[in-house]
Design a protein around this motif. Structure first.
Motif, short mmCIF file in Angstrom:
data_model
loop_
_atom_site.label_atom_id
_atom_site.label_comp_id
_atom_site.label_asym_id
_atom_site.label_seq_id
_atom_site.Cartn_x
_atom_site.Cartn_y
_atom_site.Cartn_z
N ILE A 64 20.55 -2.91 -15.65
CA ILE A 64 20.35 -1.52 -15.69
C ILE A 64 21.55 -1.02 -16.16
N MET A 65 22.76 -1.31 -15.64
CA MET A 65 24.26 -1.17 -16.04
C MET A 65 24.25 -1.33 -17.60
N THR A 66 23.89 -2.82 -18.00
CA THR A 66 24.05 -3.05 -19.42
C THR A 66 23.41 -2.25 -20.42
N GLU A 67 22.09 -1.94 -20.08
CA GLU A 67 21.08 -1.54 -20.93
C GLU A 67 21.64 0.01 -21.07
N LEU A 68 22.12 0.66 -19.85
CA LEU A 68 22.64 2.02 -20.00
C LEU A 68 23.66 2.40 -20.84
N LEU A 69 24.70 1.11 -20.79
CA LEU A 69 25.87 1.09 -21.54
C LEU A 69 25.61 0.85 -22.88
N ALA A 115 23.68 0.89 -9.96
CA ALA A 115 24.21 0.80 -11.34
C ALA A 115 24.82 2.16 -11.79
N VAL A 116 24.27 3.14 -11.49
CA VAL A 116 25.02 4.51 -11.94
C VAL A 116 26.41 4.82 -11.42
#
Length: 145
Positions: free
Chosen positions: A82-87, A121-122
């Motif tokens: 999730i972190m990677t995709e948001l970034l 993740a956030v």
């Protein structure tokens, strides 16, 4: 009370699991401790010793939020995905500076994970300075992420 398992039972279990790994029986990860315990008729602590032996040998790795995977598996913890995709969305401009992120509930539903996973993740993105929170309003993309 049932008879305790003989000494070294965990070694027998780890060898049986190692043979299955070599055959490719666990492409999606190993079964749970409870399932292995039921199959071999042993206590969870015996299963944990067997799995620890496999981990120490490098045959198995534990991925947070995913479970035990065959060593060298490509599974990534859900919060990191999730972190990677948001970034990536921030870097490509899909979420520009100042844009409001979807809520935890929305992200949780879209990724099919628990809110705690999204929250982690956030929180990691906040710690890195990519996003910031405004109490009672939401989370926003930081400047020049």
């Amino acid at each position: 009370m049932t008879n305790p398992s003989p000494r070294g039972t965990y070694l027998t279990i780890s060898e049986a699991l190692r043979a299955r790994i070599a055959e490719g029986a666990y492409p999606d990860g190993l079964p749970s401790e409870a399932e292995i315990g039921r199959e071999f008729g042993v206590a969870r602590t015996t299963v944990r010793r067997a799995l620890r032996a496999l981990e120490e040998a490098g045959d198995v790795t534990t991925v947070a939020g995913v479970g035990r995977q065959v060593g060298g598996g490509s599974q990534v913890a859900p919060y990191k995905r999730i972190m990677t995709e948001l970034l990536d969305r921030i870097r490509t401009g899909d979420l520009p500076a100042g844009a409001r992120l979807p809520s935890e509930a929305e992200l949780s539903e879209s990724y099919g994970v628990a809110r705690g996973t999204v929250r982690r993740a956030v929180h990691e993105l906040e710690g890195a300075g990519h996003i910031h929170a405004r109490h009672g309003v939401g989370r926003f993309v930081g400047p020049a992420s």
